[in-house]
Each structure stands twice: as structure tokens, then as C-alpha cells.
Scaffold this motif. Structure first.
Motif, PDB file in Angstrom:
ATOM      1  N   GLN A  42       0.828  -1.211   0.000  1.00 35.12           N
ATOM      2  CA  GLN A  42       0.000   0.000   0.000  1.00 35.12           C
ATOM      3  C   GLN A  42       0.859   1.255   0.000  1.00 35.12           C
ATOM      4  O   GLN A  42       0.593   2.209  -0.727  1.00 35.12           O
ATOM      5  CB  GLN A  42      -0.922   0.013   1.218  1.00 35.12           C
ATOM      6  N   TRP A 100       1.789   4.045  -4.989  1.00 39.62           N
ATOM      7  CA  TRP A 100       1.824   5.239  -5.844  1.00 39.62           C
ATOM      8  C   TRP A 100       3.073   5.263  -6.721  1.00 39.62           C
ATOM      9  O   TRP A 100       3.005   5.628  -7.896  1.00 39.62           O
ATOM     10  CB  TRP A 100       1.752   6.514  -4.994  1.00 39.62           C
ATOM     11  N   PHE A 132      -3.108   1.971  -7.227  1.00 38.88           N
ATOM     12  CA  PHE A 132      -3.756   2.178  -5.935  1.00 38.88           C
ATOM     13  C   PHE A 132      -3.868   0.817  -5.276  1.00 38.88           C
ATOM     14  O   PHE A 132      -4.298  -0.150  -5.906  1.00 38.88           O
ATOM     15  CB  PHE A 132      -5.158   2.765  -6.105  1.00 38.88           C
ATOM     16  N   ILE A 156      -9.560   6.850   0.514  1.00 34.91           N
ATOM     17  CA  ILE A 156      -9.444   6.594  -0.924  1.00 34.91           C
ATOM     18  C   ILE A 156      -9.745   7.855  -1.724  1.00 34.91           C
ATOM     19  O   ILE A 156      -9.034   8.193  -2.682  1.00 34.91           O
ATOM     20  CB  ILE A 156     -10.397   5.458  -1.337  1.00 34.91           C
ATOM     21  N   GLN A 209      -6.902  10.293  -1.965  1.00 31.58           N
ATOM     22  CA  GLN A 209      -5.901   9.882  -2.963  1.00 31.58           C
ATOM     23  C   GLN A 209      -6.376  10.214  -4.375  1.00 31.58           C
ATOM     24  O   GLN A 209      -5.606  10.712  -5.201  1.00 31.58           O
ATOM     25  CB  GLN A 209      -5.633   8.380  -2.854  1.00 31.58           C
ATOM     26  N   TRP A 263      -4.570  12.751  -7.263  1.00 30.41           N
ATOM     27  CA  TRP A 263      -4.034  12.203  -8.514  1.00 30.41           C
ATOM     28  C   TRP A 263      -4.823  12.680  -9.734  1.00 30.41           C
ATOM     29  O   TRP A 263      -4.245  12.920 -10.797  1.00 30.41           O
ATOM     30  CB  TRP A 263      -4.015  10.683  -8.462  1.00 30.41           C
ATOM     31  N   SER A 315      -6.698  -3.784  -5.833  1.00 31.91           N
ATOM     32  CA  SER A 315      -5.661  -3.037  -6.525  1.00 31.91           C
ATOM     33  C   SER A 315      -6.178  -2.588  -7.888  1.00 31.91           C
ATOM     34  O   SER A 315      -6.909  -3.335  -8.551  1.00 31.91           O
ATOM     35  CB  SER A 315      -4.415  -3.910  -6.707  1.00 31.91           C
ATOM     36  N   ARG A 358      -3.198   3.268 -11.598  1.00 32.08           N
ATOM     37  CA  ARG A 358      -3.383   4.723 -11.579  1.00 32.08           C
ATOM     38  C   ARG A 358      -3.483   5.299 -12.984  1.00 32.08           C
ATOM     39  O   ARG A 358      -3.726   6.493 -13.149  1.00 32.08           O
ATOM     40  CB  ARG A 358      -2.204   5.390 -10.844  1.00 32.08           C
TER      41      ARG A 358
END
Length: 385
Positions: free
Chosen positions: A307, A311, A316, A326, A329, A333, A352, A355
Motif C-alpha cells: 500500500q 503510488w 492504488f 481513498i 488519494q 491524482w 488493486s 493509476r
């Protein structure tokens, strides 16, 4: 009842319009006929708005229906004929409201695609000059005192100090590498001592262009990953808020966003010392120091390294992660603002996802839980139960 010649003419022009065969003069005639008073809406949902042909057929059928009923249809068309080139250029899959009041109005509601962040950063030199860094750069970027700044063959931003000019060598200057929301550093930054630095979105590091003091000190904001070149005679220290992280031969990640409830320093390899006020703690690999923004205690706990490093590895990673965490984040982004409507509590996620996905794909995955829904309004995401 005799057929009105004017209606026949309009029907003729409408058919030619559908075939794309209107001359300039006929287009003007067509537009002029539709400039009349009245107010009426046409709603075209996303299933109808799949192609130009469907747009045209809907328009024609509406005209035919109104002509047969001997009702003026001129109230519909100014929104379409006068701005047909705009309408037909609109994205497929949209939802449109076409309405004529005192002026022409075209409002478009469509499925909005918000793309992920990009590899970009800004290097601010000592004199305030800014250099935008993107992928594909090569060679010399700047000279800072006795230090050459360049993008080398290994695609890193390097600071190489030279002692040729002793007067320049003693003139220490500060540079800052920074990212905004929707960016992450396109290259690792290699400081003059060999330390490597990566920046997540909305982050920064301020550092000397060369290290001539007993201690090597840098300052950071946001989230930064460092691989420190160890030198026991010249300890490397990171200043962040009211904390100091001292390297003892280390690879570590610091998450210090101001909107996060806790600041977290996670050790990947080596050893670090965390200090805040009179308190301090040492970390072993795989552990993290957690300090509340409203407290002073340093809590050491086991870390989920997947985790923490997600990034930097382009994804993620969630494991029992609260929805609010979440969304923070996602906000950084994708450069979006997050708003909440209603009460959303106790929702956690695991899994998962890359990104590189558009935000719609991320939100669709989260919506599969049926416990939360999202609405995109420009660059704002509304979160609803």
C-alpha cells in the motif's frame, strides 16, 4: 384541406438538410424561417445520441409530427438549424437539452472522462526561474553555482557538484522540486550526494544544490520516497512540519499531506530515527511511525509496504481502506474536488487498480459495492449513499 406551400418548402429543406445538401442560400432561408417566438424543449438521451444519423432522424420525425398536426414547429429548429454544426460535433453518448428562449442556448450533459495524472514536475532554481520537467528531456538544464543540473542518460535529474571554482563551491543555493495535483515527478531526482528522490502528487522537496555542511538537510511536503546515500560523518535529515527524520542508511517513504489525519514515515530498508519535540523512535524495515496532526505521540506499527509503495509503482492498493482515505488519494491524482451528500460511514475497500485508469473506471469499481454512488460535475466528484 389544401396543403400550405410554405410547409412543403420547409419539408423540402428539411429533407435536404438530412442529406447534407443545403446550399448556402437555402441554409439562410431555413435559419430565417425558424427565427420565431416560442419555447419548447427536445430531450435527446444518450441512447438516441449515438450518431449523427440518429440526431437527424429525430429532428425530421419531430418536424413531420408537428406539420401533420398543423402546429408551428418553428420553435424547435433555431436551436438545431442555426447551430447544427455545433450540435453534430458534440460527443457521442451525450444528453442534450435544446431550448430557444430570447437567445440561442445549447446545454450539453455528457459522460465526463477525467483522465489520470501525468509525469510532470517543476524545478524552481535559486533565482526563482522555473523549469518544467516532462518525459523526453535530455542534457543540461541549468548551472547552480558550482553544480551542474542535467537529465542524464539514465533519465534522472542529477546535481553534480564541481570543486573547480572554490568561490562558487562555497555558495550554497536552494532549489525546489514540486508537483501539483494531477502530477508526479517524471524522473528520480538525484541530489549532489547521490540520494534519490521521487515525488507523488501535490508534493515538494527543497534542497541545497551541493552539501558542504556537516549535516545534509532537506525539507519536504506531501508524499516523498527517498533512497538516501548513507554517510555517517554527514547525517541526512528530512524536515517535515515539526518532525525530523534522520537517515541511518535508508530507503523510506514519508506521507505528510496536510489533509491527512496522520503523518506516516515508513521504512523500506535500513534504519531511521524519527524525532518530534522531546520524543523519538527508531524504525526497523517494514514498520512505520505514525504521528497524529493533533498529537505528539509517535506510534510505531507494522506497515503494509504494498500500500505504501503503490503510488510509486503506478497503482492504488487498498486493504480495509476507508472510503474517505481513498477519495483523498483520488482527489490528488486526478486533480478533482470531493464533496459528500448524505451520511457515508463504515465503507471500506480492498483491492488493486492501476493509476493509469480514467477516473470513471475507478469510481465504477467502487460503486460495485452498492454502498456508494458518484456523480461527476466538472472537476468535482459528489459522493452519495
Amino acid at each position: 384541406m389544401p396543403i400550405d406551400p410554405q410547409k412543403i418548402r420547409i419539408q423540402e429543406l428539411a429533407n435536404k438538410y438530412l442529406k447534407g445538401q443545403l446550399s448556402s442560400s437555402e441554409q439562410l432561408e431555413f435559419d430565417e424561417w425558424f427565427k420565431s417566438e416560442g419555447n419548447e424543449n427536445i430531450y435527446i438521451d444518450e441512447n438516441i445520441a449515438e450518431s449523427e444519423d440518429k440526431h437527424r432522424q429525430l429532428i425530421l420525425s419531430r418536424i413531420n409530427e408537428q406539420i401533420k398536426q398543423d402546429i408551428k414547429v418553428k420553435t424547435i429548429w433555431p436551436r438545431i438549424a442555426v447551430a447544427a454544426s455545433v450540435l453534430l460535433a458534440l460527443s457521442i453518448g451525450g444528453y442534450f437539452i435544446l431550448n430557444k428562449t430570447s437567445t440561442l442556448q445549447i446545454v450539453k450533459y455528457q459522460k465526463q472522462e477525467i483522465v489520470p495524472g501525468i509525469n510532470k514536475a517543476t524545478l524552481t532554481l535559486a533565482n526563482g526561474q522555473k523549469i518544467i520537467l516532462t518525459r523526453g528531456l535530455n542534457g543540461r538544464l541549468a548551472q547552480q553555482g558550482s553544480t551542474l543540473v542535467q537529465v542524464n542518460s539514465s533519465k534522472s535529474i542529477t546535481y553534480t557538484a564541481s570543486a573547480v571554482n572554490s568561490s562558487l563551491a562555497t555558495r550554497v543555493q536552494l532549489n525546489t522540486l514540486s508537483t501539483v495535483r494531477g502530477e508526479q515527478s517524471p524522473y528520480p531526482l538525484v541530489l549532489a550526494d547521490g540520494t534519490k528522490v521521487w515525488l507523488n502528487a501535490e508534493s515538494s522537496i527543497t534542497f541545497p544544490t551541493s552539501f558542504s555542511e556537516k549535516e545534509r538537510i532537506v525539507k519536504i511536503t506531501g508524499e516523498v520516497y527517498l533512497e538516501v546515500s548513507h554517510d555517517a560523518a554527514h547525517p541526512f535529515k528530512v524536515k517535515v512540519r515539526d518532525q525530523t527524520i534522520e537517515d541511518l542508511g535508508t530507503q523510506f517513504n514519508i506521507n505528510a499531506y496536510p489533509d491527512e489525519p496522520n503523518m506516516k514515515t515508513t521504512l523500506i530498508n535500513g534504519s531511521v530515527k524519527i524525532s518530534k519535540g522531546s520524543q523519538s523512535a527508531f524504525l526497523k524495515p517494514g514498520f512505520q511511525a505514525v504521528v497524529s496532526t493533533s498529537g505528539s505521540a509517535i506510534i510505531v506499527q507494522a506497515a503494509d509496504l504494498d500500500q505504501v509503495m503503490a503510488w510509486k509503482n503506478g497503482s492504488f492498493e487498498f486493504e480495509g481502506t476507508p472510503l474517505n482515505d481513498i477519495m483523498r488519494q483520488i482527489s490528488r491524482w486526478y486533480d478533482v474536488d470531493i464533496s459528500y451528500k448524505g451520511t457515508i460511514e463504515g465503507i471500506e475497500f480492498g483491492g488493486s487498480i492501476s493509476r493509469s485508469k480514467n477516473i470513471n473506471e475507478i469510481l465504477s469499481v467502487l460503486e460495485t459495492t452498492k454502498g456508494v454512488h458518484f456523480k461527476i460535475e466538472g472537476r468535482r466528484i459528489l459522493v452519495m449513499p
